[in-house]
Motif scaffolding. Structure first.
Motif, PDB file in Angstrom:
ATOM      1  N   ASP A   7      42.363  42.771  42.090  1.00  0.00           N
ATOM      2  CA  ASP A   7      42.566  44.128  42.606  1.00  0.00           C
ATOM      3  C   ASP A   7      41.305  44.708  43.221  1.00  0.00           C
ATOM      4  O   ASP A   7      41.336  45.306  44.281  1.00  0.00           O
ATOM      5  N   CYS A  51      40.754  44.768  33.480  1.00  0.00           N
ATOM      6  CA  CYS A  51      39.538  44.862  34.265  1.00  0.00           C
ATOM      7  C   CYS A  51      38.794  46.149  33.872  1.00  0.00           C
ATOM      8  O   CYS A  51      39.395  47.219  33.855  1.00  0.00           O
ATOM      9  N   GLU A  66      36.774  47.780  35.545  1.00  0.00           N
ATOM     10  CA  GLU A  66      36.619  48.658  36.712  1.00  0.00           C
ATOM     11  C   GLU A  66      37.890  49.441  37.011  1.00  0.00           C
ATOM     12  O   GLU A  66      37.869  50.644  37.173  1.00  0.00           O
ATOM     13  N   CYS A  67      39.031  48.727  37.080  1.00  0.00           N
ATOM     14  CA  CYS A  67      40.262  49.384  37.520  1.00  0.00           C
ATOM     15  C   CYS A  67      41.346  49.377  36.458  1.00  0.00           C
ATOM     16  O   CYS A  67      42.390  49.995  36.637  1.00  0.00           O
TER      17      CYS A  67
END
Ligand code: ZN
Length: 113
Positions: A75, A89, A91-92
């Motif tokens: 992603d 993840c 981050e996302c």
């Protein structure tokens, strides 16, 4: 318990190295445990001690360290560190991750004489 089979394949690797270097005996082994490998330290030490009996590595020092796992997030197209198999993840929060490293046992270093 998969630790024993991991120890056996690691010992094969160790014996190869020892032959290559013409050494007689292994005095210390450094292993890196991947965060996703599901390896239990106590089980690993126990398995290694029994698997190395009557080999060049018998009675050697076993030094263990942990290596965080690295995964690729589709992603955000970045490489991230993860701690668990079901982790998203960082981050996302997505779960389209491909594990790149950290799901195995790695022979890092050997000390021989
Ligand atoms: Zn992501």
């Amino acid at each position: 318990m998969h630790e024993i089979s991991l120890c056996l394949s690691t010992l094969e690797l160790i014996e190869q190295q020892v032959r290559q270097h013409g050494a007689r005996r292994v005095t210390a082994v450094w292993l890196e445990i991947g965060a996703l490998s599901c390896i239990e330290e106590h089980a690993l030490r126990f398995s290694f001690a029994s698997a190395s009996r009557n080999t060049v590595a018998e009675g050697c020092q076993l030094l263990l360290s942990y290596q965080p796992a690295r995964a690729w997030c589709w992603d955000c197209s970045v490489s991230v560190f993860i701690e668990k198999h079901d982790a998203g993840c960082p981050e996302c929060g997505g779960h389209t991750l491909r594990v790149e490293s950290g799901d195995s046992l790695r022979l890092k270093q050997l000390e021989v004489e």
